[in-house]
Design a protein around this motif. Structure first.
Motif, short mmCIF file in Angstrom:
data_model
loop_
_atom_site.label_atom_id
_atom_site.label_comp_id
_atom_site.label_asym_id
_atom_site.label_seq_id
_atom_site.Cartn_x
_atom_site.Cartn_y
_atom_site.Cartn_z
N GLY A 78 -13.33 -6.05 5.91
CA GLY A 78 -13.48 -5.91 4.47
C GLY A 78 -12.92 -4.53 4.11
N GLN A 79 -12.48 -4.35 2.88
CA GLN A 79 -11.91 -3.05 2.50
C GLN A 79 -12.99 -1.97 2.49
N THR A 80 -14.21 -2.36 2.12
CA THR A 80 -15.35 -1.42 2.17
C THR A 80 -16.48 -2.24 2.77
N THR B 221 -7.75 6.51 -6.70
CA THR B 221 -6.66 6.63 -7.68
C THR B 221 -5.27 6.33 -7.12
N TYR B 222 -5.14 6.43 -5.80
CA TYR B 222 -3.81 6.25 -5.19
C TYR B 222 -3.54 4.82 -4.77
N CYS B 223 -4.55 3.93 -4.85
CA CYS B 223 -4.52 2.70 -4.06
C CYS B 223 -4.25 1.44 -4.87
N ILE C 24 -2.54 8.66 9.85
CA ILE C 24 -2.17 9.72 8.90
C ILE C 24 -0.96 9.25 8.09
N PHE C 25 -1.12 9.30 6.77
CA PHE C 25 -0.08 8.78 5.89
C PHE C 25 0.38 9.85 4.91
N LYS C 26 1.68 9.86 4.63
CA LYS C 26 2.18 10.71 3.56
C LYS C 26 1.91 9.97 2.25
N TYR C 27 1.45 10.71 1.26
CA TYR C 27 1.15 10.08 -0.03
C TYR C 27 2.37 9.35 -0.57
N SER C 28 2.15 8.15 -1.03
CA SER C 28 3.21 7.34 -1.63
C SER C 28 2.73 6.92 -3.01
N ALA C 29 3.44 7.36 -4.04
CA ALA C 29 3.00 7.05 -5.41
C ALA C 29 3.24 5.57 -5.68
N VAL D 260 0.82 -1.21 0.00
CA VAL D 260 0.00 0.00 0.00
C VAL D 260 0.86 1.28 0.00
N ARG D 261 2.02 1.20 0.64
CA ARG D 261 2.97 2.32 0.59
C ARG D 261 4.36 1.76 0.30
N ASP D 262 5.20 2.59 -0.28
CA ASP D 262 6.54 2.17 -0.65
C ASP D 262 7.32 1.68 0.56
N ILE E 299 -13.90 4.98 9.68
CA ILE E 299 -14.47 5.47 8.43
C ILE E 299 -13.59 6.56 7.84
N PRO E 300 -12.58 6.14 7.07
CA PRO E 300 -11.59 7.09 6.58
C PRO E 300 -12.17 8.11 5.60
N ALA E 301 -11.81 9.38 5.81
CA ALA E 301 -12.21 10.42 4.86
C ALA E 301 -11.11 10.60 3.80
N GLN E 302 -9.88 10.42 4.18
CA GLN E 302 -8.66 10.60 3.34
C GLN E 302 -8.30 12.06 3.14
N SER E 303 -9.29 12.94 2.97
CA SER E 303 -9.01 14.37 2.83
C SER E 303 -10.28 15.14 3.17
N GLY F 106 -10.37 7.68 11.84
CA GLY F 106 -10.22 8.07 10.44
C GLY F 106 -8.84 7.77 9.88
N ASP F 107 -8.74 7.89 8.57
CA ASP F 107 -7.45 7.84 7.88
C ASP F 107 -7.35 9.11 7.04
N PHE F 108 -6.14 9.63 6.94
CA PHE F 108 -5.88 10.76 6.04
C PHE F 108 -4.62 10.52 5.25
N1 SAH Z 1 -10.12 0.10 2.33
C1 SAH Z 1 -9.72 1.04 3.26
C2 SAH Z 1 -8.26 1.38 3.26
C3 SAH Z 1 -7.24 0.41 2.83
S1 SAH Z 1 -5.60 1.00 2.71
C4 SAH Z 1 -10.50 2.30 2.98
O1 SAH Z 1 -10.79 2.62 1.86
O2 SAH Z 1 -10.77 3.00 3.91
C5 SAH Z 1 -5.36 1.76 4.30
C6 SAH Z 1 -5.05 3.20 4.23
O3 SAH Z 1 -3.81 3.40 3.61
C7 SAH Z 1 -6.01 4.04 3.42
O4 SAH Z 1 -7.16 4.39 4.14
C8 SAH Z 1 -5.19 5.24 3.06
O5 SAH Z 1 -5.30 6.24 4.03
C9 SAH Z 1 -3.78 4.70 3.06
N2 SAH Z 1 -3.23 4.61 1.71
C10 SAH Z 1 -3.67 3.85 0.70
N3 SAH Z 1 -2.91 4.05 -0.40
C11 SAH Z 1 -1.98 4.98 -0.06
C12 SAH Z 1 -0.92 5.62 -0.78
N4 SAH Z 1 -0.68 5.35 -2.05
N5 SAH Z 1 -0.16 6.50 -0.08
C13 SAH Z 1 -0.40 6.77 1.21
N6 SAH Z 1 -1.38 6.22 1.91
C14 SAH Z 1 -2.17 5.32 1.30
#
Ligand code: SAH
Ligand code: SF4
Ligand code: F3S
Length: 500
Positions: free
Chosen positions: A221-223, A183-185, A356-361, A55-57, A285-289, A325-327
């Protein structure tokens, strides 16, 4: 299997989410039946497995470094079998094998039922063995999804516990895969399409766990809220209905579920949470942003206003609901104003905690292809820190409100941490979790055998809150565990019909 694999040792390290934790448990069960004993001695083990996350590098880098460390060890002990299983094995496939020639086997999450076969093949031929989607897979060309689902179902249902080793809390999968394609996942690409499991199977698994002494089940489950499946009687079972069925399993004092997707969230779930006493008032219940612009770029299918509305409804219907939450900070194109909207969200929602996660491409995702990773690392780091600080302030406020309150704790066992946070032996203290999933440490009543309280629900008054735990005093034992734990055998797969 012709090969005698008995009496060997296995080292298994797990990365990633609850799905992987559960998969690892199933792998351990599968391999225990073949005579593998788990060891903590990685370098001396006969079989070393990494169950990986993409999920992250950062998570992938850790596995590379483990594999690097094992290179000389594998040279010295060529009989060691080294395998990479899980999401990274699927994402990288042959590239991983090319980069690490000492890796003997690769296995996708969707092929884990074949792991014993792969291990036996490596042991007998000393050739490498892979089971990956789209590569030498029995399911690759036509991608026989129903068969895959059946095989994985059988693995899920093969789960068993001895009553003396059964955990108080356990995960039960309700669906596999994900269809959201944020798009990031990477999850939809490594875990495949969303498939909900049969309700009968889920309930049977929860019953088996409860009979083995498990008291809390977390449906995963993921959702998770998008679960829907038809049962044997032809009735459509939504997630709310499934939750009721699982909560009715005798012996389960708690049921919770993760992770909820904020789009198309059915309010019925909240009503079940409010009405059924053993469904925990807990929502991850993650909002992400907090920014609509970013949510759109993430393809999250809801707006910040939708999210706030949902949280308000949750609090109206379930007054004491805890929200987690997750962001992601530093998503491509995230401006200061976008980020400020996430800060605002943490403040307004008052999360019990946030991941809280830093975006990872991630290669293979839409964001990786279409959206340049343009927020500089120091900015990501700074935003990460600011959001964490904001969340920390909310936590402190919530902690203050908790002081003096009496909470319901499900006792899990002896505390691993002493009240002062040190890892020194904790004077026979007990630890458990609240319905909101907070760890609480307390002293057993004088003269009581601490082990006798494991699995009980206790009322504990919160006396002190420190960075590592909540410390309290036992007020009452609400539900003592009296029945002896019966022996439990794995569920028969044959007795249950599988819906295609
Ligand atoms: N299915 C869950 C999340 C699965 S991944 C949901 O949608 O809520 C767990 C968390 O990792 C995500 O909620 C997101 O915050 C984080 N995540 C996923 N892809 C990422 C990425 N490319 N970079 C950083 N964080 C990421
Ligand atoms: Fe990934 Fe989005 Fe699916 Fe969660 S909902 S697993 S973030 S694609
Ligand atoms: Fe990671 Fe796979 Fe879970 S990528 S988050 S272990 S589904």
């Amino acid at each position: 299997m012709s090969h005698d694999l008995a009496d060997k040792t296995l080292f298994l390290e797990t990365f990633g989410c609850q799905m992987n934790i559960l998969d690892s448990e199933l792998v351990l069960g599968q391999l225990a039946r073949l005579g593998y004993r788990r060891t903590a001695d990685r370098d001396g083990a006969d079989l070393v497995l990494f169950n990986t996350c993409s999920v992250r590098d950062h998570a992938e880098q850790k596995v590379y470094s483990r594999l690097g460390e094992l290179r000389p060890i594998k040279t010295a002990r060529p009989d060691m079998i080294l395998g990479v299983i899980g999401c990274q094995a699927q994402r990288e496939g042959e590239n991983l094998a090319r980069r690490f020639p000492h890796v003997d086997l690769l296995c996708s999450p969707g092929e884990l039922d074949r792991l014993p076969e792969l291990i036996a093949a490596v042991a007998s031929t000393r050739e490498r063995a892979f089971a990956l989607h789209g590569l030498q897979s029995r399911r690759s060309s036509t991608l026989d999804r129903a068969r895959e689902h059946d095989a994985l179902e059988a693995l899920d249902l093969s789960r068993s516990f001895s009553p003396d080793a059964s955990p108080i809390q356990a995960y039960v999968r309700v669906q596999r895969g994900c269809d959201k394609f944020c798009t990031y996942c990477v999850v939809p690409t490594v875990r495949g399409k969303e498939r909900s499991r049969r309700p009968e199977h889920i309930v049977a698994e929860a019953q088996m766990l409860a009979r083995a002494g498990c008291r809390e089940v977390t449906l995963i489950g993921q959702t998770v809220n998008s679960y829907v499946q038809v049962d044997e009687a032809g009735t459509t079972v939504t997630f709310a209905r499934l939750l009721e069925r699982v909560a009715a399993v005798p012996g389960l004092v708690r049921v919770r579920f993760v992770t909820s997707y904020p789009g198309d969230f059915d309010e019925d779930i909240l009503r079940v949470m409010a009405d059924v006493p053993n469904v925990c008032p807990f929502l991850h219940i993650p909002a992400q942003s907090g920014s609509d612009r970013v949510l759109r770029a993430m393809r999250r299918q809801y707006t910040a206003a939708d999210y706030y509305r949902l949280i308000d409804r949750a609090r109206e219907i379930v007054s004491d609901v805890s929200i987690v939450g997750d962001f992601i900070v530093g998503f491509p194109g995230e401006s200061d104003a976008d980020f400020a909207a996430s800060v605002e969200m943490v403040r307004r929602v008052r999360y019990k905690n946030s991941y809280i996660f830093k975006y990872s491409a991630r290669p293979g995702t839409a964001a990786f292809r279409n959206q340049p990773d343009d927020v500089p690392e120091p900015v990501k780091r700074e935003r990460n820190r600011i959001l964490l600080d904001e969340q920390e302030a909310v936590c402190q406020q919530l902690n203050r409100e908790l002081l003096g309150m009496t909470v319901q704790v499900l006792v899990e066992g002896p505390s691993k941490l002493a009240a002062d946070g040190s890892t020194a032996v904790a004077r026979g203290q007990l630890a458990g979790r609240t319905q909101a999933d907070r760890i609480v440490v307390f002293d057993p009543p004088p003269g009581a055998e601490p082990a006798s309280l494991v699995g009980s629900l206790c009322e504990v008054r919160v006396r002190e809150i420190n960075p590592y735990s909540v410390v309290g005093e036992l007020v009452a034992v609400a539900a003592p565990l009296s029945a002896p734990r019966p022996a439990v055998t794995p569920l028969g797969y044959k007795g249950l019909t599988v819906l295609r």
